[in-house]
Design a protein around this motif. Structure first.
Motif, mmCIF file in Angstrom:
data_model
loop_
_atom_site.group_PDB
_atom_site.id
_atom_site.type_symbol
_atom_site.label_atom_id
_atom_site.label_comp_id
_atom_site.label_asym_id
_atom_site.label_seq_id
_atom_site.Cartn_x
_atom_site.Cartn_y
_atom_site.Cartn_z
ATOM 1 N N LYS A 227 -40.315 -0.538 -25.254
ATOM 2 C CA LYS A 227 -40.091 -0.001 -26.603
ATOM 3 C C LYS A 227 -38.627 0.330 -26.889
ATOM 4 C CE LYS A 227 -41.457 4.749 -25.383
ATOM 5 N NZ LYS A 227 -42.457 5.814 -25.656
ATOM 6 N N ALA A 232 -38.699 -5.111 -27.755
ATOM 7 C CA ALA A 232 -39.664 -4.186 -28.349
ATOM 8 C C ALA A 232 -40.427 -4.840 -29.498
ATOM 9 C CB ALA A 232 -38.948 -2.938 -28.850
ATOM 10 N N ASP A 236 -44.493 0.517 -32.056
ATOM 11 C CA ASP A 236 -45.149 0.808 -30.782
ATOM 12 C C ASP A 236 -46.604 1.194 -31.046
ATOM 13 O OD1 ASP A 236 -46.034 1.630 -28.334
ATOM 14 O OD2 ASP A 236 -44.673 3.338 -28.134
#
Length: 601
Positions: A227, A232, A236
């Motif tokens: 993340k 990423a 999330d």
């Protein structure tokens, strides 16, 4: 994609099919289907789906297949080392992976596009075959997701839009891709038969549940551990995906699948057999832990070379190799306590295997076991053992050459044909196994802070009980693999269990990638067994072999160090680039909506 492929092999081979497709071979070529008759009945649908199975993992007539695949991780050390681990891939290295993945997706979507079975003819058999197609579309999207991250979702047959303008299809964020995969698996699960219908030879409901768990766990852990880096996801959503692992796992638990144990498998004789028999049988029909497998038959002309190669001491078909000592050190003692790899007793090769997790001796050759009787150098030799007296052991193939030469002292035993037959091999290939679901469930539960004793009692504890390991309340192991961040004692044990239960089965690279585990790779090269002149291993070789042993690379303390000259600084994996493969430049040139993966300029 610049080119489209029609890669359909209409045959009932490899033991996957349950009915003949010979009549279907005489129909019109698939490149010019008759929309009024093509894929309009069960026979045609079954024939087409049977063809899609041929792209799934299999064992070849030449080569190690999945058993030698983990030289792409820290589980196997090979002189022909993995280029990705050493940061040597180029912009063009992944072209074949990209093309094959989308070729397979195109073939599945071809099925959906031309599927014309009338509703009143959609029998349960036809519906289950349609479920297999949803599973396969999910499977190949998952393969692409793991390799390339953000990708275009191929949810339709693109041939009708095969123009430059029609192919300007943007990538989807990896989280969206994962959710699309899970949606396909939800459709598949509702249509598929249970494992019992075809004894695991066809894609089944339980296999769809397990694949959903694998997808959700992969994406959840990727989004958590990546993340804050270049890889990423847009958002999330790790908690959501971990929750999906548990939801699908609860569904799978309701199916009544059991681990293979002495109580469920009448073929178990020796303590380690319940695990070992998962890898050396010709027929897994009655082993319910095996959810999906591939059958081979010499009589039908469908066979492979794996068991012969493993029996001959080969670890990597491309060159000298061996199992890494770090994997050996990961296995617990039988009393549930971790080993201290720095303990001088392990200079004795035999001590390495005493009173350990039963999976260790089922996975790696040790004293008391032998290779095929036809294998080079397999004649037992006498060696003085202070603890047991004279002991007949089989020394590893350290003094030879070619791909049977071992560079760590640790050969593969997993799947060795214990009857030592020569010739073509027909041991089945396990593709999906219930133990994976238990490990996935435990990991996701611990990530969510829900891995209590109830969860452990249905996941880790039964796996350890089968392996003859006493379950001990987890405590921090100072010698455990350093992933570059702190793990709870429970998570340490979950990752330990995953590594040993799934060793040499093709999981390790995916785990290292999703866990952002570059610290395990960068600057490391692995070691092997002790080969000092005072050790049992050295003494197991006759004097006429000592000159050859002098050429074996060891470190300053006598431990085998096979890659010291090839990669003196250890693997040079680039953590800002090598977690994903590059999208082929030709695809970026064609589809201006796509962006290259991080670090690939």
């Amino acid at each position: 994609m610049k080119r489209f492929y029609l890669y359909i092999v209409l045959m009932a081979g490899l033991g996957i099919c349950v009915s003949s497709c010979a009549d279907f071979l005489d129909r019109e070529p698939l490149t010019v289907p008759n929309n009024e008759s093509f894929l309009s009945g069960e026979a045609q649908v079954r024939g087409y789906i049977n063809g899609l199975y041929t792209a799934l993992p299999s064992l070849a007539k030449f080569g190690m297949g999945v058993r030698g695949e983990e030289k792409n991780s820290d589980n196997i050390l090979s002189e022909i080392y993995n280029k990705r681990l050493n940061g040597e891939e180029t912009l063009f290295s992944s072209s074949e992976d990209w093309e094959n993945g989308y070729k397979n997706l195109r073939n599945v979507n071809y099925f959906f596009h031309y599927y014309l079975v009338p509703e009143d003819m959609e029998t349960e058999e036809v519906k289950s075959l349609k479920g297999e197609a949803y599973f396969l579309r999910a499977y190949w999207h998952f393969v692409q997701l793991k390799k390339f991250g953000n990708i275009p979702i191929m949810d339709a047959f693109w041939d009708e839009h095969a123009t430059i303008a029609g192919l300007q299809i943007p990538q989807k964020d990896r989280g969206e891709v994962a959710k699309f995969i899970l949606e396909d698996l939800d459709k598949a699960e509702k249509l598929l038969f249970n494992r019992s219908k075809y004894s695991g030879l066809r894609i089944c409901k339980e296999a769809a549940m397990l694949l959903a768990m694998q997808v959700a766990l992969y994406e959840g852990s990727w989004e958590k551990y990546h993340k804050n880096d270049e890889f990423a996801a847009a958002t999330d959503q790790s908690a959501y995906f971990f929750g999906e692992v548990l939801r699908w796992g609860d569904m799978l638990f309701e199916q009544g699948i059991k681990l293979n144990t002495k109580e469920t498998d009448g073929g178990v004789v020796n303590p380690g057999d319940a695990y070992g028999r998962l890898f050396n049988q010709n027929d897994y029909s009655n082993i319910s832990e095996v959810l999906f497998w591939r059958k081979y038959s010499v009589t039908d002309g469908v066979f492979h070379a794996l068991t012969g190669l493993v029996g001959g001491g080969v670890v990597d078909q491309d060159g000298p190799a061996g199992i890494a000592g770090d994997l050996v050190n990961t296995y617990l003692n039988a009393d549930g306590m971790p080993v201290d790899p720095n303990n001088s007793k392990f200079k004795d090769f035999n001590e390495t295997f005493k009173s350990r997790d039963l999976r260790l001796t089922e996975t790696i050759m040790s004293s008391g076991y032998k290779f095929k009787s036809t294998a080079k150098g397999s004649r037992p030799m006498k060696v003085a053992d202070a603890s047991t007296g004279d002991k007949t052991i089989n020394p590893p193939f350290l003094a030879g050459d070619g791909n049977a030469k071992n560079v760590t002292g640790y050969h593969i035993r997993l799947g060795v044909d214990t009857t030592y037959v020569s010739g073509d091999c027909e041991t089945g290939l396990v593709l999906m196994r219930y133990a994976d679901a238990l490990l996935s469930y435990a990991e996701a539960a611990e990530e969510l802070g829900k891995c209590d004793d109830e969860v452990l009692s249905k996941t880790l504890k039964p796996l350890r009980a089968r392996a003859g390991v006493t379950y001990v309340t987890p405590a921090r192991d100072p010698n455990f693999t350093d992933y570059g961040y702190t793990l709870t004692p429970v998570m340490q044990e979950i990752r330990r269990e995953r590594r040993v239960e799934l060793a040499l089965q093709g999981y390790r690279l995916d785990d290292l990638m999703r866990w952002a585990a570059d610290k395990v790779i960068v600057g490391k090269r692995g070691k092997g067994a002790y080969l000092g002149h005072d050790g049992v291993l050295y003494k197991s070789f006759a004097e006429d072999k000592h000159e050859a042993l002098a050429k074996v690379l060891v470190d300053g303390n006598g431990w085998m160090d096979p890659l010291q000259e090839l990669i003196p600084g250890g693997y040079q994996f680039n953590p800002k680039r090598d977690y994903l493969l590059p999208i082929p430049p030709s695809e970026l040139e064609l589809n201006k909506q796509m962006k290259q993966n991080p670090g690939w300029k």
